[in-house]
Design a protein around this motif. Structure first.
Motif, PDB file in Angstrom:
ATOM      1  N   GLY A 138      37.770  42.625  36.885  1.00 23.23           N
ATOM      2  CA  GLY A 138      36.865  42.527  35.750  1.00 23.23           C
ATOM      3  C   GLY A 138      37.622  42.459  34.435  1.00 23.23           C
ATOM      4  O   GLY A 138      37.277  41.679  33.550  1.00 23.23           O
ATOM      5  N   PHE A 139      38.666  43.261  34.309  1.00 26.93           N
ATOM      6  CA  PHE A 139      39.444  43.287  33.076  1.00 26.93           C
ATOM      7  C   PHE A 139      40.123  41.946  32.830  1.00 26.93           C
ATOM      8  O   PHE A 139      40.159  41.456  31.705  1.00 26.93           O
ATOM      9  CB  PHE A 139      40.486  44.412  33.125  1.00 26.93           C
ATOM     10  CG  PHE A 139      41.299  44.521  31.885  1.00 26.93           C
ATOM     11  CD1 PHE A 139      40.774  45.116  30.739  1.00 26.93           C
ATOM     12  CD2 PHE A 139      42.590  44.013  31.829  1.00 26.93           C
ATOM     13  CE1 PHE A 139      41.529  45.216  29.574  1.00 26.93           C
ATOM     14  CE2 PHE A 139      43.347  44.099  30.673  1.00 26.93           C
ATOM     15  CZ  PHE A 139      42.808  44.706  29.546  1.00 26.93           C
ATOM     16  N   PHE A 140      40.662  41.340  33.889  1.00 29.14           N
ATOM     17  CA  PHE A 140      41.363  40.061  33.755  1.00 29.14           C
ATOM     18  C   PHE A 140      40.442  38.857  34.001  1.00 29.14           C
ATOM     19  O   PHE A 140      40.898  37.727  34.107  1.00 29.14           O
ATOM     20  CB  PHE A 140      42.581  40.007  34.692  1.00 29.14           C
ATOM     21  CG  PHE A 140      43.696  40.905  34.239  1.00 29.14           C
ATOM     22  CD1 PHE A 140      44.483  40.559  33.155  1.00 29.14           C
ATOM     23  CD2 PHE A 140      43.945  42.097  34.890  1.00 29.14           C
ATOM     24  CE1 PHE A 140      45.518  41.384  32.737  1.00 29.14           C
ATOM     25  CE2 PHE A 140      44.973  42.928  34.474  1.00 29.14           C
ATOM     26  CZ  PHE A 140      45.758  42.581  33.397  1.00 29.14           C
ATOM     27  N   ARG A 141      39.157  39.111  34.123  1.00 29.73           N
ATOM     28  CA  ARG A 141      38.116  38.081  34.227  1.00 29.73           C
ATOM     29  C   ARG A 141      38.276  37.150  35.430  1.00 29.73           C
ATOM     30  O   ARG A 141      38.092  35.944  35.335  1.00 29.73           O
ATOM     31  CB  ARG A 141      38.023  37.281  32.950  1.00 29.73           C
ATOM     32  CG  ARG A 141      37.662  38.157  31.779  1.00 29.73           C
ATOM     33  CD  ARG A 141      37.699  37.400  30.489  1.00 29.73           C
ATOM     34  NE  ARG A 141      37.764  38.356  29.405  1.00 29.73           N
ATOM     35  CZ  ARG A 141      36.863  38.465  28.465  1.00 29.73           C
ATOM     36  NH1 ARG A 141      35.822  37.689  28.454  1.00 29.73           N
ATOM     37  NH2 ARG A 141      36.998  39.366  27.519  1.00 29.73           N
ATOM     38  N   PHE A 142      38.618  37.720  36.564  1.00 28.34           N
ATOM     39  CA  PHE A 142      38.585  36.955  37.808  1.00 28.34           C
ATOM     40  C   PHE A 142      37.120  36.845  38.217  1.00 28.34           C
ATOM     41  O   PHE A 142      36.388  37.824  38.169  1.00 28.34           O
ATOM     42  CB  PHE A 142      39.363  37.675  38.916  1.00 28.34           C
ATOM     43  CG  PHE A 142      40.858  37.581  38.766  1.00 28.34           C
ATOM     44  CD1 PHE A 142      41.558  36.515  39.319  1.00 28.34           C
ATOM     45  CD2 PHE A 142      41.570  38.561  38.086  1.00 28.34           C
ATOM     46  CE1 PHE A 142      42.926  36.442  39.191  1.00 28.34           C
ATOM     47  CE2 PHE A 142      42.936  38.483  37.957  1.00 28.34           C
ATOM     48  CZ  PHE A 142      43.630  37.424  38.506  1.00 28.34           C
ATOM     49  N   ILE A 143      36.706  35.647  38.599  1.00 28.39           N
ATOM     50  CA  ILE A 143      35.321  35.472  39.023  1.00 28.39           C
ATOM     51  C   ILE A 143      35.287  35.048  40.496  1.00 28.39           C
ATOM     52  O   ILE A 143      36.226  34.424  40.995  1.00 28.39           O
ATOM     53  CB  ILE A 143      34.577  34.434  38.157  1.00 28.39           C
ATOM     54  CG1 ILE A 143      35.296  33.095  38.157  1.00 28.39           C
ATOM     55  CG2 ILE A 143      34.380  34.938  36.742  1.00 28.39           C
ATOM     56  CD1 ILE A 143      34.524  31.978  37.510  1.00 28.39           C
ATOM     57  N   LYS A 144      34.191  35.410  41.140  1.00 31.16           N
ATOM     58  CA  LYS A 144      34.041  35.100  42.559  1.00 31.16           C
ATOM     59  C   LYS A 144      34.042  33.595  42.776  1.00 31.16           C
ATOM     60  O   LYS A 144      33.550  32.845  41.948  1.00 31.16           O
ATOM     61  CB  LYS A 144      32.747  35.705  43.103  1.00 31.16           C
ATOM     62  CG  LYS A 144      32.778  37.220  43.203  1.00 31.16           C
ATOM     63  CD  LYS A 144      31.452  37.805  43.615  1.00 31.16           C
ATOM     64  CE  LYS A 144      30.977  37.241  44.931  1.00 31.16           C
ATOM     65  NZ  LYS A 144      29.752  37.889  45.417  1.00 31.16           N
ATOM     66  N   ASN A 201      36.991  37.211  47.234  1.00 28.31           N
ATOM     67  CA  ASN A 201      35.764  37.868  46.769  1.00 28.31           C
ATOM     68  C   ASN A 201      35.719  39.336  47.168  1.00 28.31           C
ATOM     69  O   ASN A 201      35.222  40.176  46.405  1.00 28.31           O
ATOM     70  CB  ASN A 201      34.530  37.132  47.291  1.00 28.31           C
ATOM     71  CG  ASN A 201      34.331  35.780  46.627  1.00 28.31           C
ATOM     72  OD1 ASN A 201      34.979  35.454  45.633  1.00 28.31           O
ATOM     73  ND2 ASN A 201      33.455  34.980  47.184  1.00 28.31           N
ATOM     74  N   THR A 202      36.230  39.663  48.342  1.00 26.00           N
ATOM     75  CA  THR A 202      36.274  41.069  48.770  1.00 26.00           C
ATOM     76  C   THR A 202      37.141  41.883  47.826  1.00 26.00           C
ATOM     77  O   THR A 202      36.778  42.998  47.434  1.00 26.00           O
ATOM     78  CB  THR A 202      36.809  41.174  50.216  1.00 26.00           C
ATOM     79  OG1 THR A 202      35.926  40.465  51.088  1.00 26.00           O
ATOM     80  CG2 THR A 202      36.923  42.615  50.661  1.00 26.00           C
ATOM     81  N   MET A 203      38.267  41.309  47.441  1.00 25.75           N
ATOM     82  CA  MET A 203      39.151  42.021  46.522  1.00 25.75           C
ATOM     83  C   MET A 203      38.492  42.197  45.153  1.00 25.75           C
ATOM     84  O   MET A 203      38.639  43.247  44.524  1.00 25.75           O
ATOM     85  CB  MET A 203      40.471  41.279  46.388  1.00 25.75           C
ATOM     86  CG  MET A 203      41.527  42.125  45.782  1.00 25.75           C
ATOM     87  SD  MET A 203      43.136  41.519  46.178  1.00 25.75           S
ATOM     88  CE  MET A 203      44.059  42.827  45.411  1.00 25.75           C
ATOM     89  N   ILE A 204      37.755  41.194  44.702  1.00 25.22           N
ATOM     90  CA  ILE A 204      37.077  41.269  43.408  1.00 25.22           C
ATOM     91  C   ILE A 204      35.990  42.343  43.428  1.00 25.22           C
ATOM     92  O   ILE A 204      35.748  43.016  42.429  1.00 25.22           O
ATOM     93  CB  ILE A 204      36.485  39.896  43.023  1.00 25.22           C
ATOM     94  CG1 ILE A 204      37.613  38.965  42.594  1.00 25.22           C
ATOM     95  CG2 ILE A 204      35.450  40.015  41.914  1.00 25.22           C
ATOM     96  CD1 ILE A 204      37.159  37.547  42.295  1.00 25.22           C
ATOM     97  N   GLU A 205      35.355  42.524  44.582  1.00 26.24           N
ATOM     98  CA  GLU A 205      34.245  43.467  44.673  1.00 26.24           C
ATOM     99  C   GLU A 205      34.652  44.874  45.098  1.00 26.24           C
ATOM    100  O   GLU A 205      33.857  45.802  44.980  1.00 26.24           O
ATOM    101  CB  GLU A 205      33.200  42.934  45.658  1.00 26.24           C
ATOM    102  CG  GLU A 205      32.522  41.670  45.176  1.00 26.24           C
ATOM    103  CD  GLU A 205      31.552  41.089  46.189  1.00 26.24           C
ATOM    104  OE1 GLU A 205      31.640  41.440  47.377  1.00 26.24           O
ATOM    105  OE2 GLU A 205      30.713  40.287  45.779  1.00 26.24           O
ATOM    106  N   SER A 206      35.870  45.027  45.614  1.00 23.01           N
ATOM    107  CA  SER A 206      36.299  46.325  46.142  1.00 23.01           C
ATOM    108  C   SER A 206      36.863  47.207  45.031  1.00 23.01           C
ATOM    109  O   SER A 206      37.564  46.733  44.142  1.00 23.01           O
ATOM    110  CB  SER A 206      37.370  46.133  47.222  1.00 23.01           C
ATOM    111  OG  SER A 206      36.853  45.407  48.300  1.00 23.01           O
ATOM    112  N   PHE A 207      36.585  48.500  45.155  1.00 22.55           N
ATOM    113  CA  PHE A 207      37.116  49.470  44.208  1.00 22.55           C
ATOM    114  C   PHE A 207      38.506  49.880  44.672  1.00 22.55           C
ATOM    115  O   PHE A 207      38.707  50.084  45.854  1.00 22.55           O
ATOM    116  CB  PHE A 207      36.196  50.706  44.140  1.00 22.55           C
ATOM    117  CG  PHE A 207      36.655  51.732  43.154  1.00 22.55           C
ATOM    118  CD1 PHE A 207      36.405  51.557  41.808  1.00 22.55           C
ATOM    119  CD2 PHE A 207      37.363  52.847  43.565  1.00 22.55           C
ATOM    120  CE1 PHE A 207      36.839  52.506  40.887  1.00 22.55           C
ATOM    121  CE2 PHE A 207      37.805  53.785  42.650  1.00 22.55           C
ATOM    122  CZ  PHE A 207      37.534  53.616  41.313  1.00 22.55           C
TER     123      PHE A 207
END
Length: 187
Positions: free
Chosen positions: A158-164, A145-151
């Protein structure tokens, strides 16, 4: 010269894209592995429950509603569901097992039964394994989740549609206490 700089920026961006995507996939797989560990321990616990219930039932047959409730929760646990659903069922099973052990407390001959004590020890071990598996899973979820939320990896996620992923949590404060599954052994 400007062309080389732009080419270098594109190459670096391309390498980062590959790195970030692979890291997201790796973390997603670690979350799946963590959930598998929890699932295995929940199933081990569910497999112990019928033996435990049958042992107690021999001494406390009048507790029929408790035995039916435990059987219903066991069936829900085996049927799977989302992380949140499994967390809620696990919490309810822990409460029911506490009630079952409270019933067992009233029967000294049951507490002295070798089969009951063996099941009790196995259940205590499984409960410990569930806690360890939960910690591993929640750590993997945190990293993912940290990786999904980190810039800037959030752009790739978001582009590859990974969800938390969902954490495996205990709902209320009373349930956060470790259930006591050990009793004084009869001499």
């Amino acid at each position: 010269m400007l062309g080389y700089i732009l080419l270098a920026i594109l190459v670096i961006a391309g390498f980062y894209l590959v790195y970030a995507y692979n890291a997201l996939v790796k973390n997603k797989n670690l979350v799946a592995e963590g959930w598998s560990g929890i699932d295995v321990q929940l199933r081990r616990r569910a497999d112990l429950i019928p033996n435990l219930v049958e042992t107690v039932k021999g001494y406390a047959a009048h507790e029929d509603k408790l035995f039916r409730d435990i059987a219903d929760l066991r069936a829900k646990s085996i049927s799977g569901g989302t992380v949140t659903e499994q967390s809620q069922v696990s919490q309810a099973i822990t409460g029911m097992l506490g009630r079952l052990f409270a019933v067992a407390e009233a029967y000294p001959e049951l507490k002295a039964d070798a089969n009951f004590r063996d099941l009790q020890e196995k259940l205590a071990g499984v409960e410990d394994e569930i806690q360890l598996s939960r910690r591993y899973y929640n750590g993997a979820v945190r990293n993912f989740n940290t990786m999904i939320e980190s810039f800037p990896s959030n752009l790739i996620a978001g582009f590859f549609r990974f969800i938390k992923a969902e954490f495996f949590e205990i709902g209320d404060q009373a349930a956060r206490q470790v259930p006591k599954v050990e009793f004084n052994k009869a001499s």
